[in-house]
Write a protein that holds these residues in place. Structure first.
Motif: not given
Length: 389
Positions: A1-21
């Protein structure tokens, strides 16, 4: 309920064919911690760099869910910026992340005695006095409530409705009620009652609660004890003396007629009220009920025929006893007074006293010396009217 916290996690994947910076993650709902990633190789996933937390609001709980979506961005080796909206499960979709929030509307009411007005000023809480009630309403659920009302089967509740009551908030000023104590309440020894509070949740459900006397998580009725002080008093008077022999005096053979005034001097009703008298047989009664402050002067009577022995003492003295049953089963008694309800003086009726007188009369007119004389001696009683006692 109000005041509680949600903690999010993010998974980022390079789905292309070149390196990303310069890989970054942004989210319109939260501030994302971590990054940017210096580089992310083809096929590589990162699930530790980026995190975020979100504190729930009452509006979120009312809405029943938190919905949001992040964006991942990276720069290719050719300088092109590529981006993707987040999905909640797969790399190939763009569904927002939804956190369902279960609504649990709840409300609580505490009813207390704020004060009591001693209307008759006798320093006793009894019939006619006024109990002033206070109400504390608390939103104990996880969603805001609207149209909050209080009802009470015993009294009319003043104030309200509350337009809204936020989660965790308590209102102690909107509602009040007054109750005038009845004689039945005093006889019962207490005033007991319970109110009900109701509110409207966002889903249109109506949480309710029966009041407690001091806590929000209980449902004990509010009890105001009333102290019983039973009392009774009797006054016995001579209504008239019947001069049976017509001699103008109060003496043997005459009849004394008595009346009795019985008063309830307490603050509770009395039942089965009787009058007894060791000198006479009392007619009338019992009284089924005698309320506080009420005097009965018609129910009980008695008559006594004066005896010769009463002439010797010069008065008739006696005392009656009044009895009544209090609501707690106890018997209340009082010895009669001859004038007022606060005394216990016996009732005294003065009686005319008689005194023997002897008269001596000669039976012959002339008596010579030496002759035998005959006399008649007559005894009689003369009545004397007594002085007022």
């Amino acid at each position: 309920d109000a005041g509680d916290t949600i903690t999010y996690a993010f998974t980022v994947t390079n789905t292309g064919n070149v390196t990303l910076t310069n890989v970054t993650v942004t989210d319109p709902l939260v501030s994302v911690s971590g990054g940017p990633l210096g580089s992310l190789a083809v096929g590589q996933s990162d699930s530790t760099t980026f995190t975020a937390t979100y504190t729930l609001t009452a509006a979120d709980v009312t809405a029943g869910k938190v919905t949001n979506q992040a964006t991942a961005s990276g720069t290719s080796t050719h300088g092109t910026v590529v981006s993707d909206l987040s999905d909640d499960a797969l790399n190939t979709e763009d569904d927002p992340t939804v956190t369902p929030l279960v609504a649990a509307p709840a409300i609580a009411l505490v009813k207390t005695v704020a004060s009591i007005t001693d209307t008759n000023g006798n320093h006793i809480t009894d019939a006619g006095d006024v109990i002033h009630y206070a109400f504390a309403v608390t939103n104990t659920g996880n969603v805001d409530l609207t149209n909050v009302t209080i009802t009470d089967p015993m009294v009319t509740v003043n104030g309200g409705p509350l337009a809204s009551l936020g989660v965790g908030l308590t209102d102690t000023s909107k509602f009040s009620a007054d109750y005038t104590i009845t004689q039945d309440d005093v006889n019962a020894g207490q005033v007991v009652n319970q109110a009900v509070v109701k509110g409207v949740a966002p889903d249109k459900s109506e949480p309710t609660d029966r009041s407690d006397n001091n806590a929000t998580n209980e449902d004990d009725p509010t009890v105001t004890p009333l102290k019983a002080k039973p009392g009774i008093a009797i006054v016995k008077n001579v209504s008239k003396v019947e001069d049976v022999n017509g001699d103008g005096l109060t003496n043997a053979g005459d009849i004394i007629h008595y009346t009795f005034k019985v008063t309830n001097t307490g603050n509770v009703s009395l039942t089965n009220v009787t009058v007894t008298d060791p000198l006479v047989s009392v007619s009338g009664g019992p009284l089924a009920k005698l309320d506080p402050g009420v005097t009965d002067s018609k129910t009980f009577t008695a008559a006594y025929t004066i005896k010769p022995a009463d002439e010797v003492t010069g008065k008739v003295v006696n005392q009656a006893v009044a009895n009544g049953k209090a609501p707690d089963g106890s018997t209340i008694t009082d010895d009669s007074d001859d004038k007022n309800i606060n005394g216990d003086n016996p009732t005294i009726t003065p009686i005319a006293k008689s005194k023997p007188i002897l008269t001596k009369t000669a039976l012959t007119d002339q008596i010579r010396r030496g002759e035998q004389a005959s006399f008649e001696i007559v005894a009689r009683r003369v009545m004397f009217k007594p002085a007022r006692l």
